[in-house]
Motif scaffolding. Structure first.
Motif, mmCIF file in Angstrom:
data_model
loop_
_atom_site.group_PDB
_atom_site.id
_atom_site.type_symbol
_atom_site.label_atom_id
_atom_site.label_comp_id
_atom_site.label_asym_id
_atom_site.label_seq_id
_atom_site.Cartn_x
_atom_site.Cartn_y
_atom_site.Cartn_z
ATOM 1 N N GLY A 185 33.298 59.661 48.069
ATOM 2 C CA GLY A 185 34.305 59.241 49.087
ATOM 3 C C GLY A 185 35.307 58.375 48.523
ATOM 4 O O GLY A 185 35.472 58.280 47.396
ATOM 5 N N SER A 186 36.357 57.856 49.504
ATOM 6 C CA SER A 186 37.449 57.206 48.874
ATOM 7 C C SER A 186 37.168 55.928 48.153
ATOM 8 O O SER A 186 36.562 55.137 48.654
ATOM 9 C CB SER A 186 38.246 57.084 50.282
ATOM 10 O OG SER A 186 38.395 58.260 50.963
ATOM 11 N N SER A 187 38.225 55.741 47.695
ATOM 12 C CA SER A 187 38.064 54.175 46.859
ATOM 13 C C SER A 187 38.906 53.323 47.745
ATOM 14 O O SER A 187 39.746 53.773 48.520
ATOM 15 C CB SER A 187 38.957 54.359 45.238
ATOM 16 O OG SER A 187 38.178 55.244 44.489
ATOM 17 N N GLN A 188 38.448 52.210 47.554
ATOM 18 C CA GLN A 188 39.147 50.907 48.234
ATOM 19 C C GLN A 188 40.706 51.142 48.241
ATOM 20 O O GLN A 188 41.214 51.297 47.106
ATOM 21 C CB GLN A 188 38.757 49.625 47.914
ATOM 22 C CG GLN A 188 39.364 48.205 48.577
ATOM 23 C CD GLN A 188 38.984 48.328 49.916
ATOM 24 O OE1 GLN A 188 37.706 48.833 49.983
ATOM 25 N NE2 GLN A 188 39.565 47.673 50.853
ATOM 26 N N TYR A 189 41.363 50.991 49.389
ATOM 27 C CA TYR A 189 42.959 51.285 49.338
ATOM 28 C C TYR A 189 43.561 50.095 48.901
ATOM 29 O O TYR A 189 44.743 50.468 47.783
ATOM 30 C CB TYR A 189 43.439 51.459 50.931
ATOM 31 C CG TYR A 189 44.898 51.758 51.094
ATOM 32 C CD1 TYR A 189 45.624 52.603 50.117
ATOM 33 C CD2 TYR A 189 45.639 50.707 51.843
ATOM 34 C CE1 TYR A 189 46.996 52.683 50.423
ATOM 35 C CE2 TYR A 189 46.829 51.139 52.192
ATOM 36 C CZ TYR A 189 47.703 52.077 51.324
ATOM 37 O OH TYR A 189 48.865 51.915 51.470
ATOM 38 N N GLU A 193 43.333 55.658 57.906
ATOM 39 C CA GLU A 193 42.621 56.565 56.869
ATOM 40 C C GLU A 193 41.314 56.297 57.369
ATOM 41 O O GLU A 193 40.851 54.975 57.163
ATOM 42 C CB GLU A 193 43.004 56.297 55.612
ATOM 43 C CG GLU A 193 42.070 57.017 54.667
ATOM 44 C CD GLU A 193 42.588 57.150 53.057
ATOM 45 O OE1 GLU A 193 41.920 56.268 52.677
ATOM 46 O OE2 GLU A 193 43.666 57.678 52.731
ATOM 47 N N SER A 202 37.516 56.091 56.333
ATOM 48 C CA SER A 202 36.536 56.057 55.048
ATOM 49 C C SER A 202 35.713 57.341 54.980
ATOM 50 O O SER A 202 35.124 57.642 56.036
ATOM 51 C CB SER A 202 35.981 54.875 55.053
ATOM 52 O OG SER A 202 35.152 54.974 53.804
ATOM 53 N N SER A 203 35.656 58.093 53.937
ATOM 54 C CA SER A 203 34.660 59.266 53.949
ATOM 55 C C SER A 203 33.620 59.060 52.822
ATOM 56 O O SER A 203 33.658 57.952 51.956
ATOM 57 C CB SER A 203 35.706 60.530 53.397
ATOM 58 O OG SER A 203 36.183 60.182 52.227
ATOM 59 N N GLN A 256 34.975 51.059 53.014
ATOM 60 C CA GLN A 256 35.855 50.393 52.395
ATOM 61 C C GLN A 256 36.088 48.831 53.198
ATOM 62 O O GLN A 256 35.790 48.726 54.588
ATOM 63 C CB GLN A 256 37.385 50.935 52.744
ATOM 64 C CG GLN A 256 37.456 52.364 51.927
ATOM 65 C CD GLN A 256 38.775 52.582 51.769
ATOM 66 O OE1 GLN A 256 39.829 52.023 52.142
ATOM 67 N NE2 GLN A 256 38.927 54.184 51.575
ATOM 68 N N THR A 262 39.222 52.479 42.139
ATOM 69 C CA THR A 262 39.939 53.079 41.260
ATOM 70 C C THR A 262 41.134 52.352 40.617
ATOM 71 O O THR A 262 42.031 52.071 41.673
ATOM 72 C CB THR A 262 40.313 54.504 41.775
ATOM 73 O OG1 THR A 262 39.213 55.443 42.171
ATOM 74 C CG2 THR A 262 41.021 55.407 40.692
ATOM 75 N N THR A 279 37.522 54.268 37.406
ATOM 76 C CA THR A 279 36.655 54.204 38.803
ATOM 77 C C THR A 279 35.384 53.727 38.419
ATOM 78 O O THR A 279 34.434 53.960 37.514
ATOM 79 C CB THR A 279 36.639 55.601 39.385
ATOM 80 O OG1 THR A 279 37.945 56.255 39.476
ATOM 81 C CG2 THR A 279 36.013 55.470 40.734
#
Length: 312
Positions: A32-36, A92, A94-95, A100, A210, A250
């Motif tokens: 999934g997505s990294s913290q924004y 966005e 989170s996936s 997040q 990341t 990451t």
């Protein structure tokens, strides 16, 4: 030694303390997505003025005075606050399995205290704060009191680069309105980019990060948890290295609030995150002198030759 007059390179000697054990942890990097973004902070708080009327028991110093009187009916001051890699809000979801930390908008905090106390029930002080030409708040307060005003900044108030903060004292009907500005702070969402090409220190409760902008590959990642324990992360993915974004890494987060130290080989391990040497028994054979060394002292070496010359 920390005093009212010295605040740099402060150290504390502790007798009988135990060294912090550093645990090596192998945590799988979630999908999934990294913290924004994470919350960074810039501040204006030079200790340039002194006042015996300070409401702070241990800190009589402040940055600047704002004194409204008949001779100066419109006092104001402006401060440039430099924000780098500002992360504007984006919608966005989170996936995957890497939840997040909720996005936090920028916030301004202003710490002032009153230096006059006029007769009557009307408030003694009025303070107006503008950011980049837009009014953020206007507040009143009374007497020799310490005040901290805080306000979230909506979208568009600040951006990457220089941001102007103006403090002014509107006419509130009082003959005199003297105020001392102690601190101006902007906390803001920042992208995960190395601050100097060799390191990044940040706090977050995210589960995946990341970080970009390194001049070389990352060699160590250390996490200091809220309970004081320290973990060395043994699992992290080295990403691409290019001329635009530098090197990328990451790694997994704990999902709880913690501080992360991400470093290349060009930076020494931060204080409190490296294994302590074996304890020395000095009761039977006491030491004649004590040497305290830390990378933070390196910047002071340039002034040392001049100091020695002044003694001759």
């Amino acid at each position: 030694h920390d005093t009212l007059y010295v605040s740099s390179n402060v150290y504390t000697l502790v007798v009988g303390g135990e060294a912090v054990a550093i645990e090596s942890v192998d945590e799988a990097i979630p999908e999934g997505s990294s913290q924004y973004s994470y919350q960074a902070e810039v501040s204006y708080a030079p200790d340039t003025q002194y006042s015996h009327t300070s409401p702070h028991d241990s800190d009589p110093w402040y940055a600047q005075s704002l004194n409204r009187s008949t001779s100066d009916p419109n006092p104001e001051m402006s401060v440039d606050m430099e924000l780098d890699n500002y992360a504007p809000y984006r919608y966005e979801l989170s996936s995957g399995s890497a939840p997040q930390e909720p996005y936090k908008r920028a916030r301004i905090k202003v710490n002032v205290w009153g230096a006059t106390d006029m007769v009557g029930n009307a408030p003694d002080h009025s303070l107006k704060v503008d950011v980049n030409g837009s009014q953020v708040f206007k507040q009143s307060y009374d007497g020799y009191k310490n005040q901290v005003f805080s306000q979230e900044l909506g979208d568009g108030y600040v951006s990457t680069g220089s941001n102007s903060v103006k403090l002014s004292v509107p006419d509130n009907g009082q003959m005199l309105d003297f105020q001392n500005v102690n601190e101006v702070v902007i906390s803001y969402p920042r992208r995960f980019v190395s601050t100097d090409g060799n390191s990044l220190v940040f706090s977050s409760s995210g589960s995946k990060f990341t970080v970009t902008g390194f001049d070389s590959e990352v060699s160590s990642i250390v996490r200091k948890n809220a309970d004081g324990s320290v973990d060395a992360l043994s699992t992290f993915e080295q990403g691409y290295c290019d001329t635009d974004w530098g090197c990328t890494v990451t790694f997994a987060g704990s999902g709880e609030q913690a501080t992360y130290y991400v470093y290349t080989d060009n930076v020494p391990a931060p204080a409190g995150t490296s294994s302590a040497p074996a304890a020395a028994e000095l009761t039977g054979d006491p030491a004649e002198y004590l040497i305290i060394a830390h990378p933070l002292f390196v910047s002071e070496l340039n002034s040392y030759p001049g100091y020695l010359g002044s003694l001759q």
